[in-house]
Design an enzyme around this catalytic site. Sequence first.
Site, short mmCIF file in Angstrom:
data_model
loop_
_atom_site.label_atom_id
_atom_site.label_comp_id
_atom_site.label_asym_id
_atom_site.label_seq_id
_atom_site.Cartn_x
_atom_site.Cartn_y
_atom_site.Cartn_z
N ASN A 231 0.86 -1.18 0.00
CA ASN A 231 0.00 0.00 0.00
C ASN A 231 0.90 1.23 0.00
O ASN A 231 1.45 1.60 1.03
CB ASN A 231 -0.90 -0.04 1.25
CG ASN A 231 -1.82 1.17 1.31
OD1 ASN A 231 -1.86 1.99 0.40
ND2 ASN A 231 -2.55 1.28 2.40
N LYS B 136 0.12 4.20 -0.45
CA LYS B 136 -0.57 5.40 0.07
C LYS B 136 -0.28 6.60 -0.83
O LYS B 136 -0.15 6.42 -2.04
CB LYS B 136 -0.15 5.64 1.54
CG LYS B 136 -0.32 4.36 2.38
CD LYS B 136 -0.24 4.59 3.85
CE LYS B 136 -0.41 3.26 4.57
NZ LYS B 136 -0.47 3.37 6.01
N HIS C 154 -9.74 0.90 4.23
CA HIS C 154 -8.48 1.12 4.96
C HIS C 154 -8.72 2.06 6.14
O HIS C 154 -9.55 2.97 6.07
CB HIS C 154 -7.42 1.70 4.01
CG HIS C 154 -6.07 1.74 4.66
ND1 HIS C 154 -5.68 2.79 5.45
CD2 HIS C 154 -5.05 0.85 4.67
CE1 HIS C 154 -4.46 2.54 5.92
NE2 HIS C 154 -4.06 1.37 5.45
N GLU D 13 -7.20 4.53 7.20
CA GLU D 13 -7.09 5.97 6.91
C GLU D 13 -8.35 6.49 6.22
O GLU D 13 -8.76 7.63 6.42
CB GLU D 13 -5.81 6.23 6.09
CG GLU D 13 -4.57 6.14 6.98
CD GLU D 13 -3.37 5.51 6.32
OE1 GLU D 13 -3.25 5.54 5.09
OE2 GLU D 13 -2.53 4.97 7.08
N GLU E 49 -5.93 -5.16 10.09
CA GLU E 49 -4.91 -4.15 10.36
C GLU E 49 -5.26 -3.37 11.61
O GLU E 49 -6.04 -2.41 11.56
CB GLU E 49 -4.83 -3.17 9.18
CG GLU E 49 -4.45 -3.81 7.86
CD GLU E 49 -3.91 -2.76 6.90
OE1 GLU E 49 -2.72 -2.85 6.60
OE2 GLU E 49 -4.64 -1.86 6.50
N GLY F 258 1.68 2.29 10.64
CA GLY F 258 2.58 3.44 10.53
C GLY F 258 3.21 3.85 11.85
O GLY F 258 3.80 4.92 11.96
N SER G 87 2.83 -2.05 10.27
CA SER G 87 4.27 -2.01 10.56
C SER G 87 4.99 -3.33 10.27
O SER G 87 5.91 -3.71 11.00
CB SER G 87 4.52 -1.57 12.00
OG SER G 87 4.05 -0.25 12.20
P1 PGA Z 1 2.39 0.30 7.56
O1 PGA Z 1 0.96 0.47 6.83
O2 PGA Z 1 2.97 -0.98 7.05
O3 PGA Z 1 3.17 1.51 7.15
O4 PGA Z 1 2.10 0.25 9.03
C1 PGA Z 1 0.11 -0.62 6.64
C2 PGA Z 1 -1.15 -0.17 5.97
O5 PGA Z 1 -1.62 0.94 6.25
O6 PGA Z 1 -1.74 -0.90 5.14
#
Ligand code: PGA
Length: 258
Positions: A10, A12, A94, A96, A164, A170, A210
């Site tokens: 991803n 982003k 997601h 976000e 997740e 993140g 992460s």
């Molecule tokens: P990250 O993001 O690996 O940077 O924690 C995962 C995601 O948002 O799918």
Amino acid sequence: MSRKFFVGGNWKMNGDKKSLGELIQTLNTAKLDANVEVVCGSPAIYLDFVRSKMDAKLGVAAQNCYKVAKGAFTGEISPAMIKDVGVNWVILGHSERRHVFGESDELIGQKTAHALENGLCVIACIGEKLDEREAGITEKVVFAQTKVIADNVKDWSKVVLAYEPVWAIGTGKTASPAQAQEVHDKLRAWVKTNVSEAVANSVRIIYGGSVTGSTCKELASQKDVDGFLVGGASLKAEFVEIINANHLKPPSPHPLYY
Ligand code: PGA
């Protein structure tokens, strides 16, 4: 029935033609485990570019889409448009989208139905926030999110569930393998009870939050962890290590044998 390991990236809102072009070049030429399905989530504006550069054996996903085919919805893109540039996947729900842009369970359900009806495969994301985990309601939250998705799915072969935990995204704070396995196991049991045993055995439940080159192997060894959704590390060469993290797990028991 064994489930093909699935690793999603991803990206982003990151990258540009130069850096994404270099990343694609790395992925195209890397030695990737052929038993792993790889799908990279590109910013919408680069979907066409990414699809045209990425080797055909690697999948591409949009990071969002709207719930109807076309019309007066400024700033949105539809599954039909995503398909039109040769892209077959979309990430929906997601955290976000849920927590920064305020998308509701209902909207995510409607998007899931529309995307599937229009031939896209969906990486459907669910996960609890830190306060929800601390309040002991992780299961309640992820089951409720999964139910809205499940209510809108007819063909589960087109869906990957991404667990997740929001507190792990993140933050550099990966869920422990035991924490991930515990929720994946409960999710699979929920699917068995509420959808079917066959779907519970076949649906890929991937972990996100992460994931790095150093945490991926132990996570991958968990029985119900069928892959990853990777944010930050998917923008680095380290992503190759994560794609290749899968151990040869013993195949899951087929219901017919029991
Ligand atoms: P990250 O993001 O690996 O940077 O924690 C995962 C995601 O948002 O799918």
